[in-house]
Design a protein around this motif. Structure first.
Motif, PDB file in Angstrom:
ATOM      1  N   PHE A 146      -9.549  12.378  90.057  1.00  0.00           N
ATOM      2  CA  PHE A 146      -9.970  11.257  89.221  1.00  0.00           C
ATOM      3  C   PHE A 146     -11.449  10.938  89.456  1.00  0.00           C
ATOM      4  O   PHE A 146     -12.241  10.831  88.508  1.00  0.00           O
ATOM      5  N   CYS A 147     -11.841  10.802  90.707  1.00  0.00           N
ATOM      6  CA  CYS A 147     -13.222  10.446  91.030  1.00  0.00           C
ATOM      7  C   CYS A 147     -14.180  11.598  90.731  1.00  0.00           C
ATOM      8  O   CYS A 147     -15.253  11.390  90.146  1.00  0.00           O
ATOM      9  N   GLY A 148     -13.798  12.818  91.108  1.00  0.00           N
ATOM     10  CA  GLY A 148     -14.671  13.969  90.910  1.00  0.00           C
ATOM     11  C   GLY A 148     -14.942  14.257  89.447  1.00  0.00           C
ATOM     12  O   GLY A 148     -16.087  14.547  89.055  1.00  0.00           O
ATOM     13  N   GLU A 149     -13.925  14.185  88.613  1.00  0.00           N
ATOM     14  CA  GLU A 149     -14.099  14.477  87.189  1.00  0.00           C
ATOM     15  C   GLU A 149     -14.975  13.434  86.510  1.00  0.00           C
ATOM     16  O   GLU A 149     -15.807  13.769  85.654  1.00  0.00           O
ATOM     17  N   PHE A 150     -14.799  12.169  86.859  1.00  0.00           N
ATOM     18  CA  PHE A 150     -15.630  11.144  86.234  1.00  0.00           C
ATOM     19  C   PHE A 150     -17.082  11.251  86.692  1.00  0.00           C
ATOM     20  O   PHE A 150     -18.003  11.033  85.894  1.00  0.00           O
ATOM     21  N   VAL A 151     -17.305  11.586  87.951  1.00  0.00           N
ATOM     22  CA  VAL A 151     -18.677  11.811  88.419  1.00  0.00           C
ATOM     23  C   VAL A 151     -19.289  12.995  87.681  1.00  0.00           C
ATOM     24  O   VAL A 151     -20.441  12.944  87.225  1.00  0.00           O
ATOM     25  N   ASN A 152     -18.529  14.073  87.533  1.00  0.00           N
ATOM     26  CA  ASN A 152     -19.006  15.260  86.827  1.00  0.00           C
ATOM     27  C   ASN A 152     -19.421  14.917  85.398  1.00  0.00           C
ATOM     28  O   ASN A 152     -20.515  15.275  84.938  1.00  0.00           O
ATOM     29  N   ILE A 161     -21.932  20.280  90.979  1.00  0.00           N
ATOM     30  CA  ILE A 161     -22.285  20.041  92.383  1.00  0.00           C
ATOM     31  C   ILE A 161     -21.920  18.614  92.771  1.00  0.00           C
ATOM     32  O   ILE A 161     -21.305  18.362  93.822  1.00  0.00           O
ATOM     33  N   ALA A 162     -22.273  17.649  91.912  1.00  0.00           N
ATOM     34  CA  ALA A 162     -21.962  16.246  92.209  1.00  0.00           C
ATOM     35  C   ALA A 162     -20.459  15.998  92.196  1.00  0.00           C
ATOM     36  O   ALA A 162     -19.907  15.382  93.113  1.00  0.00           O
ATOM     37  N   GLY A 163     -19.779  16.484  91.150  1.00  0.00           N
ATOM     38  CA  GLY A 163     -18.342  16.241  91.029  1.00  0.00           C
ATOM     39  C   GLY A 163     -17.535  16.906  92.122  1.00  0.00           C
ATOM     40  O   GLY A 163     -16.624  16.304  92.701  1.00  0.00           O
ATOM     41  N   GLU A 164     -17.847  18.167  92.404  1.00  0.00           N
ATOM     42  CA  GLU A 164     -17.107  18.894  93.437  1.00  0.00           C
ATOM     43  C   GLU A 164     -17.400  18.340  94.821  1.00  0.00           C
ATOM     44  O   GLU A 164     -16.542  18.381  95.712  1.00  0.00           O
TER      45      GLU A 164
END
Length: 234
Positions: free
Chosen positions: A126-132, A157-160
């Motif tokens: 949830f957090c990684g995909e929204f950051v991506n 890079i940011a999301g992962e």
């Protein structure tokens, strides 16, 4: 008030995203793979790591072509798919097996992840995909739509980084499955592998983005977008 635009391929990209996401989380984690690489030596990794980054590729395509708000709806669809798959797996594993069916142990290994790991996976996704999606949308405006590769790789890079930083401590810290002092090494290895998959898929991403922009007559810029992840209105 104008009707929202309809698209020819949006639902197909959504279906592909959710399918890859659920399969990589349900099928991949149960197997640990190992092989000898010419320069790197012995590589050991969870098999799901090969396919999970493809969900980020689809996330990049969705945000680049259709915009953050439509990508947000797809991320929520993936979240719902993960939750349902986890509940379904737990219920089926818990059902008492028939006396003549002798595969309960194997089934538990394949689909019986603990709720701590499941919760960590869902939270990290949830957090990684929204950051991506957020980083890509912002970078598209900053680069004025140029240099797509900087956005797809930079956002990944940011999301992962967020995904790995959340998942491994939440799932394994203090659990005794992976030694706590080895967690940073495992996190870094998984992070590098996932970003590497994104880099390898960059030419494919270019092709898909180009095709969809032409077919849909859309190239969305999130200049007036509400980036609240809980606002589901398009």
């Amino acid at each position: 008030m104008s009707e929202p635009r309809s698209y020819r391929y949006y639902e197909f990209v959504m279906a592909a995203f959710v399918t890859v996401l659920v399969c990589s989380n349900l099928i991949g984690p149960a197997k640990i793979a190992q092989f000898e690489a010419p320069v790197l030596g012995t590589l050991t990794f969870g098999a799901g790591v090969l396919f999970f980054p493809i969900s980020y590729v689809f996330g990049d395509v969705l945000t680049e072509v259709y915009g953050y708000s439509r990508a947000r709806r797809v991320i929520w669809a993936g979240f719902a798919g993960l939750v349902f798959a986890s509940i379904m797996a737990s219920v089926i594993v818990a059902l008492p097996p028939a006396p003549f069916w002798h595969h309960q142990g194997a089934y538990e290994v394949a689909f019986g992840s603990t709720w701590r790991i499941v919760a960590a996976s869902i939270t990290a996704y949830f957090c990684g995909e929204f950051v991506n999606s957020y980083v890509l949308a912002r970078m598209k405006i900053l680069t004025e739509g140029k240099w797509l590769w900087t956005r797809t790789i930079g956002s990944t890079i940011a999301g992962e980084a967020v995904d790995s930083a959340l998942f491994y401590p939440l799932a394994f810290y203090g659990a005794g499955i992976i030694p706590d002092d080895k967690l940073p090494l495992v996190m870094m290895a998984q992070f590098v592998t996932k970003v590497g998959v994104e880099v390898v898929f960059t030419p494919v991403t270019y092709k898909v983005v180009g095709f969809l922009k032409r077919a849909e007559q859309e190239d969305y810029y999130d200049r007036q977008t509400d980036f609240n992840p809980f606002a589901l209105k398009p």
